[in-house]
Design a protein around this motif. Structure first.
Motif, short mmCIF file in Angstrom:
data_model
loop_
_atom_site.label_atom_id
_atom_site.label_comp_id
_atom_site.label_asym_id
_atom_site.label_seq_id
_atom_site.Cartn_x
_atom_site.Cartn_y
_atom_site.Cartn_z
N PRO A 54 0.84 -1.22 0.00
CA PRO A 54 0.00 0.00 0.00
C PRO A 54 0.86 1.25 0.00
N TRP A 69 7.59 -2.26 -15.27
CA TRP A 69 7.90 -3.68 -15.31
C TRP A 69 9.33 -3.89 -15.81
N ARG B 6 -4.36 -2.39 -12.39
CA ARG B 6 -3.55 -2.13 -11.22
C ARG B 6 -3.63 -3.29 -10.22
N ALA B 9 -1.55 -6.17 -11.33
CA ALA B 9 -0.12 -5.91 -11.15
C ALA B 9 0.26 -6.09 -9.68
N LEU B 10 -0.59 -5.56 -8.81
CA LEU B 10 -0.31 -5.64 -7.38
C LEU B 10 -0.25 -7.09 -6.92
N GLU B 12 0.44 -9.69 -8.66
CA GLU B 12 1.66 -10.33 -9.17
C GLU B 12 2.88 -9.94 -8.33
N GLU B 13 2.95 -8.67 -7.97
CA GLU B 13 4.06 -8.19 -7.16
C GLU B 13 4.12 -8.93 -5.83
N MET B 14 2.92 -9.05 -5.21
CA MET B 14 2.88 -9.68 -3.90
C MET B 14 3.27 -11.16 -3.99
N LEU B 16 5.24 -12.51 -6.15
CA LEU B 16 6.68 -12.59 -6.35
C LEU B 16 7.41 -12.43 -5.02
N SER B 53 -4.55 -1.00 -0.48
CA SER B 53 -4.04 -0.35 -1.69
C SER B 53 -5.17 0.20 -2.53
#
Lengths: 112, 902
Positions: A54, A69, B6, B9-10, B12-14, B16, B53
């Motif tokens: 967040p 990316w 968004r 993407a978030l 996917e980030e988490m 990873l 988020s």
């Protein structure tokens, strides 16, 4: 991990500053930022890893960091963040405030 | 950016992050499972973090929008004149569009208020043109009660069928769950508790209400048991009638009423929203089909068995799963088989009607056929006006963008994203547009009322009710937002374009923006010209119609109709009754003469002739003469000059020798220089010989748009021919409408069962036949003024801006000795150049576009050079006028001040 690491909730808002500071050294993805903060604090600061995201969203919306990316060092697709010009200004502001605050606290505690 | 992207993407980030953490822990010696669990534990609640988020983006979105709106409000208030012009021109543009769209919605898009309207189909037929080369009528349809209209390539299309066809298609129908018939019974005398009014009537077969799936507001509706010869005569009334005549639906049930003097019992009330199957009509009264045997007697009895008389209309409800195409494939051969038998000659067999199904969801298409094309024309015009308004605001915004370039530069250099600034500019323009839309809606409320009034033009029970419903409101809101984006986007993008920033910073320049403004002005001028040409053509058409020589008086005549037969009066006595009434009307103080006829002259062609077929004078057949049955003093009342002999008067009684008065043209054509008075003319119906007693001047028989100018007319005595409904005409001193009260009193005194209908002045009756042309002329004139006004504001704004940008240059010119006149001329030349370019683009467009409205014109060519020239002159003068103020300002520039500023 013998000693219990300190959770970063003593200074609200300092997470933003830590992230900006980290990114001002190098561009990193989320996990990299956590690792960097932990390593550079000798594992003294244990941030709640989930809270990072967040915070990243907020910083990005404010235009202080920019995510794109890219590929990590071990070749995985990840959003790599970099600090913007506005972010650097913000970091300066926050650093100043933080320094003022800690100095004030240290004075009160008679540690100076 | 879209939130979904968004979120993804978030996530996917988490993931990873968790994977890398787990890998790290695994490397420290944990098992895969423990490592994953530990990674998750340290991360915290994944779902909640995602939620947090998302909250950040959403609050961010709203707070930014709030900022933008507040900022937009401040800018709007700071630029009051600009905002007022923008909002006003948008309000007019959006308002006119809303008005026209709400009419389109009610006429072209709205479905019947019945259950599952999509499964209803209307039965029509089409056939080759009925007239052959020698204009003879050769067709299995020998007679028709109702409408036929032209289809493609001269074909004839109609929804009327003989009763036999209805019966044939009705039995064992595999594609329809119900097939029902109906016909328009026109106006009948409806007498309730001794009070008579004229009520529009629909005769419906027993399956009608079941097929439409309508439930009664009270009582029950007509069913198959009610629709057979000899059944108890029952009636269903409309909800409105139940309220007006019985004080509510429930108190109407079981009451007896008289329809054309025949007793009926009210068994039910239709639901309030129901208006039958034709949006152009709203019957007050629904009667079982076969009760026309009681009301119309022998005439109706002849219609049922006659396979060549077309009078019943049909609609069907498709069975579930059956498509309209399938239904047509099943029914067309059946109809063909039936209709083939009704043909008696080869000529008739060669052009048999073929069955054709049409969608019935929106009911019958009479309104659509009548108004669809006019509405598309009007919609095009208002669409163009909105385009001008948008172009205007875009051009004003471009000019303002220049004034705000410093603000934008500051904001961009402070690190605001370009997207963010564009978004803020767009918020401003959408706010303007929405405000315009809101005012436009207010304008539309008034406009819908005004246009309904214009279109109805005094018609009683006019059924075209447009309204601002949710559909219309939604379209208006969408239109506003689209407009806002449309006129806001280009200026917003241009004013934030990074590469022009340096150029903008040092002042002059601004080439692309000025070019954009010029393009907009040229487009506005081109569009205005189109609307001006349309206004010119429609006004000319109206002028031509108004200057048609009628041959009879237009002003100071009151018309109204009575139908004594429907109230129970019978032959011989009815003539005396009508004659007596005429004398009583003539005795009203202020009425100089009174007369009656089968219909008003303007409607004579539509009302149908009293006599069909060719007349003869001796052995010579009279071609193309029209017959009008008229009473005493007709020519005097209508101020038609009597050239020789006398007019029809009280001496012409049912028993006396039948007489005729012929028009001048007829007399000249068939009697040349002889005096026709005393000669005779033979009517086809009963081979009656009429004695010609007089010759009148020519009159224009029927409507103004009839091709045959002032056809030859034969006036016969209304008393000597059967007359049901008659139209009285009173010649009055002063306003004819002042005499309505006296007329009502006299008729009530004579027979209170007879309602007075169609009360109208002759002038209004004539205008009613050209209501479309009047509406078009008035609206297009209004639109033209609007378009011109908006375009001129745009031109004025652009020129003022361009003069302001050239202060320095003009200052130098003047310092070098340029005269004031030369400066004015320089600016005006530029205006003229823009106008000329606009015209050059628009003239060819106008020439081809005007072909599309050819059918709306009367004695005016679509490429009428006079109209084009006038439109051009008006446009150029308006442009000069708009350009003069900035030009004058340019000539007042003080060279010293200008150069010092430099």
């Amino acid at each position: 991990m013998g000693r219990k690491a300190q959770k970063n909730d003593s200074l609200p808002g300092s997470l933003d500053m830590l992230i900006l500071r980290t990114l001002s050294r190098r561009d990193l993805h989320g996990y990299g930022i956590v690792q960097f903060i932990q390593q550079s604090s000798d594992n003294e600061l244990l941030i709640e890893e989930g809270s990072l995201y967040p915070a990243l969203q907020r910083l990005e919306l404010n235009g202080w960091i920019d995510g794109a990316w890219g590929v990590t060092s071990n070749n995985r697709r990840a959003r790599i963040y970099k600090i913007t010009a506005a972010g650097r200004k913000q970091l300066a502001v926050e650093t100043r405030q933080y320094t003022k605050l800690t100095l004030a606290i240290a004075r009160v505690m008679g540690m100076e | 950016m879209e939130n979904a992207k968004r979120s993804e993407a978030l996530r996917e980030e988490m993931e990873l992050h968790l994977a890398e953490k787990a890998a790290e822990l695994q490397a420290e010696g944990l098992t895969l499972e423990r490592a994953r669990a530990e990674a998750r534990r340290r991360f915290g609640n994944v779902g909640r973090k995602q939620e947090e988020s998302r909250e950040i983006w959403i609050t961010r979105f709203w707070s930014e929008l709030g900022q933008d709106v507040r900022y937009g409000c401040r800018t709007m208030i700071a630029n009051k004149a600009f905002s007022a012009v923008a909002v006003l021109s948008l309000a007019l543009g959006i308002g006119t569009n809303t008005v026209i769209y709400s009419f389109m919605e009610s006429i072209l898009l709205r479905s019947l208020p019945v259950a599952d309207p999509e499964s209803l189909v209307v039965l029509n037929w089409h056939s080759p043109p009925p007239r052959d080369g020698s204009k003879e009528w050769v067709h299995v349809m020998h007679g028709v009660q109702g409408m036929a209209w032209p289809g493609d390539k001269g074909a004839m299309v109609s929804g009327m069928f003989p009763y036999g066809a209805f019966e044939t298609l009705r039995v064992e129908n595999p594609v329809f769950s119900t097939l029902f018939g109906y016909f328009n019974g026109l106006n009948r005398n409806l007498s309730i508790h001794g009070q008579a009014t004229s009520a529009s009537t629909e005769f419906v077969s027993g399956e009608y209400f079941r097929g439409l799936a309508v439930s009664p507001a009270a009582g029950r509706l007509i069913d198959t048991g009610d629709d057979r010869p000899g059944a108890a005569s029952v009636a269903v009334i409309s909800f409105l009638t139940s309220q007006q005549r019985f004080g509510g639906p429930s108190s109407a049930i079981g009451q007896s009423v008289l329809v054309d003097n025949v007793p009926f019992t009210v068994i039910g009330v239709a639901p309030p929203e129901f208006f039958g199957v034709d949006p152009a009509a709203a019957p007050d009264l629904y009667l079982p089909l076969h009760t026309n045997l009681l009301v119309d007697g022998a005439q109706a009895a002849r219609m049922y068995p006659d396979g060549n008389f077309y009078w019943i209309e049909m609609m069907g409800r498709l069975r579930p799963g059956v498509s309209m195409v399938q239904a047509q494939a099943v029914l067309a051969p059946r109809f063909h088989q039936w209709v083939a038998v009704t043909a008696t000659t080869d000529g008739e067999r060669a052009k048999l009607p073929a069955l054709m199904l049409n969608p019935g969801a929106a009911g019958l298409g009479s309104l659509r056929r009548q108004y669809a094309k006019p509405l598309y024309v009007l919609l095009t015009m208002v669409g163009l006006i909105l385009a001008i308004a948008c172009a205007n605001i875009a051009s004003l915004l471009l000019a303002r963008a220049a004034a705000r370039r410093r603000e934008m530069a500051v904001r961009l250099s402070l690190g605001a994203g370009r997207f963010r600034v564009v978004r803020q500019l767009l918020t401003e323009s959408v706010m303007l547009a929405l405000l315009g839309g809101a005012f436009g809606l207010l304008f539309a409320i008034w406009g819908v009322r005004a246009l309904t009034f214009l279109l109805s033009n005094g018609h009683e029970n006019f059924t075209l009710h447009a309204e601002l419903n949710w559909n219309v409101l939604g379209v208006t809101a969408a239109l506003s937002v689209v407009c806002g984006l449309l006129f806001g986007l280009a200026p917003a993008i241009q004013s934030t374009r990074p590469d022009v920033m340096p150029a903008l910073k040092n002042g002059r320049g601004g080439g692309p923006r000025r070019r954009a403004q010029h393009v907009l002005v040229v487009a506005q001028i081109a569009i205005s010209f189109l609307i001006l040409v349309a206004a010119g053509l429609f006004s000319r058409t109206l002028n031509n119609l108004h200057s048609v020589q009628l041959g009879y008086a237009r002003e100071n005549i009151l018309l109204f109709s009575l139908n004594a037969r429907q109230a129970g009066h019978r032959d011989t006595e009815i003539v005396a009754f009508y004659a007596d009434l005429r004398k009583r009307f003539e005795a009203i103080p202020g009425v100089s003469s009174a007369t009656l006829s089968q219909s008003s002259i303007i409607n004579a062609a539509r009302a149908g002739q009293a006599i069909r077929g060719p007349m003869k004078i001796g052995a010579v057949t009279v071609e193309d003469a029209r017959v009008l049955a008229a009473g005493p003093r007709f020519l005097t009342t209508m101020q038609i000059p009597i050239l020789t002999g006398r007019e029809i008067d009280d001496r012409d009684q049912p028993g006396s020798r039948p007489v005729a008065v012929i028009s001048e043209r007829l007399a000249r054509t068939y009697f040349e220089n002889e005096n026709p008075v005393g000669r005779s003319i033979t009517l086809p119906d009963e081979k009656r010989d009429l004695e010609i007693v007089g010759v009148s001047a020519d009159v224009r028989y029927g409507g103004l748009k009839n091709e045959e100018e002032s056809a030859m007319t034969v006036f016969v005595a209304v008393s000597q021919f059967s007359s049901d409904r008659v139209t009285y005409a009173l010649r009055t001193s002063g306003d004819p409408l002042r005499f309505i009260q006296s007329v009502h009193e006299i008729v009530r005194e004579a027979d209170s069962r007879i309602p007075v209908t169609n009360v109208i002045t002759q002038a209004a009756e004539i205008d009613r036949t050209i209501s479309r042309e009047i509406t078009f002329a008035k609206l297009s004139k209004g639109f033209a003024v609007l378009a011109l006004l908006i375009a001129c504001v745009g031109l004025y704004g652009t020129m003022s801006y361009s003069v302001a940008r050239q202060v320095g240059e003009i200052g130098i010119r003047m310092a070098l000795g340029a005269q004031r006149g030369a400066v004015v001329w320089m600016v005006l030349c530029r205006v003229l150049l823009l106008a000329a370019v606009g015209l050059a683009i628009s003239v060819p467009a106008a020439l081809s576009a005007s072909q599309l409205v050819k059918s709306f014109l009367f004695e005016t060519q679509p490429n009428d050079p006079g109209t084009l020239a006038l439109a051009g002159v008006v446009l150029l003068s308006a442009a000069m006028l708009a350009g003069y103020a900035p030009a004058r300002r340019a000539s007042r520039i003080d060279p010293l001040a200008a150069l010092r500023h430099e």
